[in-house]
Design an enzyme around this catalytic site. Structure first.
Site, PDB file in Angstrom:
ATOM      1  N   ALA A 231      35.259  43.737  29.241  1.00  0.00           N
ATOM      2  CA  ALA A 231      36.487  44.277  28.679  1.00  0.00           C
ATOM      3  C   ALA A 231      37.719  43.533  29.168  1.00  0.00           C
ATOM      4  O   ALA A 231      37.955  43.457  30.363  1.00  0.00           O
ATOM      5  CB  ALA A 231      36.604  45.760  29.039  1.00  0.00           C
ATOM      6  N   CYS A 232      38.487  42.977  28.270  1.00  0.00           N
ATOM      7  CA  CYS A 232      39.828  42.461  28.531  1.00  0.00           C
ATOM      8  C   CYS A 232      40.619  42.653  27.239  1.00  0.00           C
ATOM      9  O   CYS A 232      40.037  42.712  26.156  1.00  0.00           O
ATOM     10  CB  CYS A 232      39.830  40.976  28.887  1.00  0.00           C
ATOM     11  SG  CYS A 232      39.090  40.568  30.479  1.00  0.00           S
ATOM     12  N   THR A 233      41.935  42.728  27.360  1.00  0.00           N
ATOM     13  CA  THR A 233      42.777  42.910  26.182  1.00  0.00           C
ATOM     14  C   THR A 233      44.013  42.042  26.313  1.00  0.00           C
ATOM     15  O   THR A 233      44.581  41.914  27.399  1.00  0.00           O
ATOM     16  CB  THR A 233      43.213  44.382  26.030  1.00  0.00           C
ATOM     17  OG1 THR A 233      42.060  45.225  26.032  1.00  0.00           O
ATOM     18  CG2 THR A 233      43.999  44.588  24.740  1.00  0.00           C
TER      19      THR A 233
END
Length: 352
Positions: A25-27
């Site tokens: 998860a990264c944004t």
């Protein structure tokens, strides 16, 4: 007709959400405000300490692509402030011209084999290559479309899996681009409208999935899980729903609130989805004011680096801000005076 369309969208949403379940998860999100205000934020989500430090890198540094004897070589045209991964790779940064680059995980990445005379570039230098050489997204895209190198990946430190990443870029004009390698071919998505990037699925499918949530409307319902596709939908809605304030304090606070909203709580685990990871740190790049903010999940303060005050001239010393294990060291305000001269970190690459 609308019912049929909705059912198709639902089916697509379910299918793509299943695909995205195994993504780290990264944004990354870009705010387009009033008075040419552009701010890029990203979260770094990882299951272990990514051993990040901040560095000030002046222009004029000679680089080697570290992909064996046929490696691309260049000398940096622009200085930059970067956040490293394991101090062997640039994972995020902002250069003195106002161009930012961000690397995020993409499990579907498949890189071409190095063939012919085309030089290689270690993935550890991919973001740094962009920060060193270009002032705008348009310049970078024009160069990358000519495919001046072949990306060469390697194993994630301490793991058996290969690093599979995609690259986002944004600049002071508000332009954006996403670069992916799908089925061994480079794919570039270039448009000011591409404000959000997360992880799996590939960017084309993220856009298709987001259409479903746009039809519902963010004020009615938004997906709330920490899956990549859900974070994409929330980030896309909120980054365009927050006020377009001319007050930089309000604008920055609004952008921070969006990137925090799509972060994963520290220490959380998701049953059946071991690759979804806690947010370890966040960065916010104010392109107009040349400010690079850093926020660790482990410390109480957000601090920043004012690029206007940094010495990026040729021959200037490389500077390091030691963030400590898990980025626990505490800083406040403009941290540039706390940086110390240091030997440049060594990018990971292939020897020989």
């Amino acid at each position: 007709m609308k019912t049929v369309l909705s059912l198709r969208h639902v089916a697509l949403a379910v299918a793509l959400t299943c695909v995205s379940a195994q993504a780290d998860a990264c944004t990354r999100v870009v705010y387009l405000g009033d008075n040419q205000d552009v701010i890029t934020a990203r979260s770094m989500d990882w299951k272990t300490d990514v051993a990040t430090n901040l560095w000030v890198l002046p222009k004029g540094i000679a680089r080697d692509g570290l992909a064996g004897p046929r490696s691309i070589r260049w000398t940096s045209r622009y200085g930059s402030v970067v956040a490293t991964g394991y101090d062997i790779s640039t994972t995020d940064g902002l250069n003195e011209a106002g161009l930012s680059a961000n690397l995020l995980w993409l499990a579907e990445s498949e890189y071409p084999h190095q063939r012919g005379a085309r030089p290689g570039l270690s993935m550890s230098l991919w973001a740094q290559y962009v920060l060193d050489n270009f002032a705008t997204v348009a310049e970078a895209v024009a160069a990358l479309e000519r495919e001046p190198f072949t990306i060469v990946t390697d194993k994630v430190p301490g793991e058996s899996r290969l690093a599979t990443l995609h690259l986002s870029m944004s600049d002071a004009t508000g332009d954006s681009a996403i670069v992916e390698y799908i089925n061994g071919k480079q794919v570039i998505h270039h448009d000011r409208a591409y404000q959000v990037m997360t992880n799996s699925p590939v960017f084309d499918q993220q856009l298709a999935l987001n259409t479903y949530w746009q039809d519902i409307g963010g004020t009615v319902m938004l997906p709330g899980t920490n899956r990549s596709a859900d974070r994409f939908a929330r980030a896309k809605f909120y980054i365009n729903a927050i006020p377009k304030s001319e007050d930089p304090v309000v604008a920055l606070a609004s952008v921070f609130s969006v990137i925090r909203n799509v972060s994963v709580p520290y220490g959380i685990t998701t049953p059946g989805e071991p690759n979804i990871s806690s947010t370890r740190w966040r960065t916010v790049a104010d392109h107009k004011r040349k400010l690079y903010f850093f926020e660790s999940a482990m410390t109480p303060n957000t601090f920043w680096v004012d690029l206007n005050k940094a010495d990026f001239t040729r021959g200037a010393p490389v500077l390091k801000l030691d963030l400590g294990p898990d980025q626990r060291n505490v800083f406040a305000g403009d941290a540039l005076p706390r940086f110390q001269p240091a030997e440049p970190f060594r990018f990971l690459g292939i020897e020989g």
